[in-house]
Design a protein around this motif. Sequence first.
Motif, PDB file in Angstrom:
ATOM      1  N   ASN A  13     128.890  52.488 -13.083  1.00  0.00           N
ATOM      2  CA  ASN A  13     128.315  52.633 -11.746  1.00  0.00           C
ATOM      3  C   ASN A  13     129.448  52.699 -10.716  1.00  0.00           C
ATOM      4  O   ASN A  13     129.828  51.690 -10.130  1.00  0.00           O
ATOM      5  N   THR A  14     130.029  53.893 -10.546  1.00  0.00           N
ATOM      6  CA  THR A  14     131.177  53.985  -9.638  1.00  0.00           C
ATOM      7  C   THR A  14     130.770  53.784  -8.194  1.00  0.00           C
ATOM      8  O   THR A  14     131.550  53.288  -7.402  1.00  0.00           O
ATOM      9  N   GLU A  15     129.510  54.164  -7.859  1.00  0.00           N
ATOM     10  CA  GLU A  15     129.072  53.961  -6.472  1.00  0.00           C
ATOM     11  C   GLU A  15     129.160  52.483  -6.111  1.00  0.00           C
ATOM     12  O   GLU A  15     129.613  52.123  -5.030  1.00  0.00           O
ATOM     13  N   ALA A  16     128.712  51.609  -7.050  1.00  0.00           N
ATOM     14  CA  ALA A  16     128.756  50.167  -6.788  1.00  0.00           C
ATOM     15  C   ALA A  16     130.206  49.706  -6.629  1.00  0.00           C
ATOM     16  O   ALA A  16     130.524  48.895  -5.755  1.00  0.00           O
ATOM     17  N   LEU A  18     132.849  51.517  -5.707  1.00  0.00           N
ATOM     18  CA  LEU A  18     133.418  52.017  -4.450  1.00  0.00           C
ATOM     19  C   LEU A  18     132.835  51.273  -3.260  1.00  0.00           C
ATOM     20  O   LEU A  18     133.523  50.977  -2.292  1.00  0.00           O
ATOM     21  N   GLY A  19     131.545  50.935  -3.360  1.00  0.00           N
ATOM     22  CA  GLY A  19     130.910  50.158  -2.302  1.00  0.00           C
ATOM     23  C   GLY A  19     131.561  48.785  -2.174  1.00  0.00           C
ATOM     24  O   GLY A  19     131.812  48.297  -1.069  1.00  0.00           O
ATOM     25  N   GLU A  22     134.840  49.044  -0.433  1.00  0.00           N
ATOM     26  CA  GLU A  22     134.631  49.201   1.006  1.00  0.00           C
ATOM     27  C   GLU A  22     134.318  47.849   1.651  1.00  0.00           C
ATOM     28  O   GLU A  22     134.917  47.434   2.629  1.00  0.00           O
ATOM     29  N   HIS A 108     134.674  58.355 -12.244  1.00  0.00           N
ATOM     30  CA  HIS A 108     135.053  58.669 -10.865  1.00  0.00           C
ATOM     31  C   HIS A 108     135.567  60.103 -10.760  1.00  0.00           C
ATOM     32  O   HIS A 108     135.335  60.782  -9.756  1.00  0.00           O
TER      33      HIS A 108
END
Lengths: 186, 418
Positions: A13-16, A18-19, A22, A108
């Motif tokens: 889960n790259t979105e998690a 990267l989130g 951030e 990614h």
Amino acid sequence: MATIDTPVDNGVNTEALLGAREALGVSPEAAAFTWRASCNWVHGTHSTSTVQGFSGLGTEHQHKKTFTFEADHPECFASQDIGATPVETVLAGLASCLTAGVAAVAQHRGIQLRSVVATLEGDMNILGILGADPDVRNGFSAIRVRFDIDADASPDDIRALVAQSQKRSAVFDIITNPTAVTVEVA
Amino acid sequence: MRTAVVVIGAGHNGLAMSRRLSERSIDHVVIERGEVANSWRTERWDSLRLLTPNWLTRLPGRAYDGPDPDGYASAVEVATFVDGYATQFSAPVHTGTTVTAVRAAGEGYEVTTDQGRWHCAAVVIASGACNLPALPLVAADVPPDVAVHTPLSYRSPGDLEPGRVLVVGASATGVQLADEIHRSGRPVTLSVGEHVRLPRTYRGRDIFWWTDRAGILDERHEEIDDIVRARNLPSPQLIGTSERRSIDLDTLAASGVEIVGRLGRIVDRVAQFSGALANTCTLADLKANRLLTRLDDWAVAQGLDGEVGPPERLEPTSITATRPVLELDLRRAGFRSVLFATGYRPDLSWLEPSVVDRKGHIRHSGGVVDGAPGIYVVGYPMLRRRRSSYISGAISDSAELAQLLHDHLDKRVSMKSQ
């Protein structure tokens, strides 16, 4: 013929991730983690380590279950060989850290992995741990890692994937760089 | 005293801003602690040459017009160029004036100097990104009988005692100084962390011909993936010589420089180096060849394949085939000096508005300082585009920032008239 673009899925889960990167930029104190392990001597060179809780993101966490690791020495060391040697566990730690990194970086970069196999070797001269030669260190004199990767990517892209995985690997850093270690007696 | 804008620093970036403000008839002064181009005169080692060829030495309204466009300027030549620039448009420079404080005052700022106070609506920080050496914590653990040097204090190998020298950092500075110190007869060990490998020439042209023409130098800060990381990268391993030779870890090793990994710590006089050297070299090799592939693609698209030489690829760095040294007892091995070429940081101790982040870096977006309307910064690496790291970056950076600064002044005027 129209081609269908299948989304790359390596199960990461790259979105998690990267989130999280951030969010931690805004509240860096949450990035401070402490990992823990405890170890109980059983008999001879056999011991059992357990891993259960850790802290981070400003709070305590528990693994879904308690993980245990048996450690021992082999029979040629006059031991019972009930578990892997601690140095083999170190190799396993390095391998799994780099492999997780390969999967995350591939996700990614939009690279679909089909298989990733890491093979590790660590050279050691046991005169060091036996105290028989002061010029020989205790630990590995060299570690070799070989990755066999089947993926939708060019050889250079795969090399870059493996290089980036090393660059961001905690265990690779722990092994290749000095770490201050304090040991006290309770 | 009152003026619209105080520019702090009369280097090439401060003067480029001054020129833009003059073009817009915006009243301003340029405050300079020393002479024009002060750090080029006083804070560079003797042999320094620009990384960029002379034809890229250009500022708003002035470009190199000497006899050697493909050469690389010395610090003295740069200082002369910048000095001529200030004279050419009569920049309002106050030399020998040191800024001691900048604080918010009324609707603008108060700039205190050792020669008096200025009240202004806007401030341009052009005092440079390289005022102080950025030393790693391990520098404190160098044994007392081993001398510590930085590129800001170093002038030539003669500054160092005879004996082995540990150079820490493989940026342009690190590899250049390792090279010249080794040639002076002092055996050099170079400690290498993350680095950027680049060939001096590619397909017969200077590498900056390629990055300039292919638009790479003009990539904007908003377009660059992970700008924080990009801004913190070491400068590329380049050296400006008349034979246009490349310098990299293999050429240094071939000349006898010992290459070791990143300096981790020093315990009881023993320096310990990272065992990750092979991977840092692999990362640099792959990245350099990715750039060359990109340049080749651009050359094909431009129909240049007949005009330039054939495509080439860098050989993988070979020093990593041998096992790197992981420990050195500095005293027993005969080290007399450690040179930390580990980067620089700006000195902003006089700046009162709270505009730095938790790591002490000024918060800005393309030179527009966050949280302090009317304060701008110029001359930082990759400030607005990749070119900002080099002299020619001042052309577009100053044009755009002067426009933003002008808009800011206009907004203040229109608010007052309402």
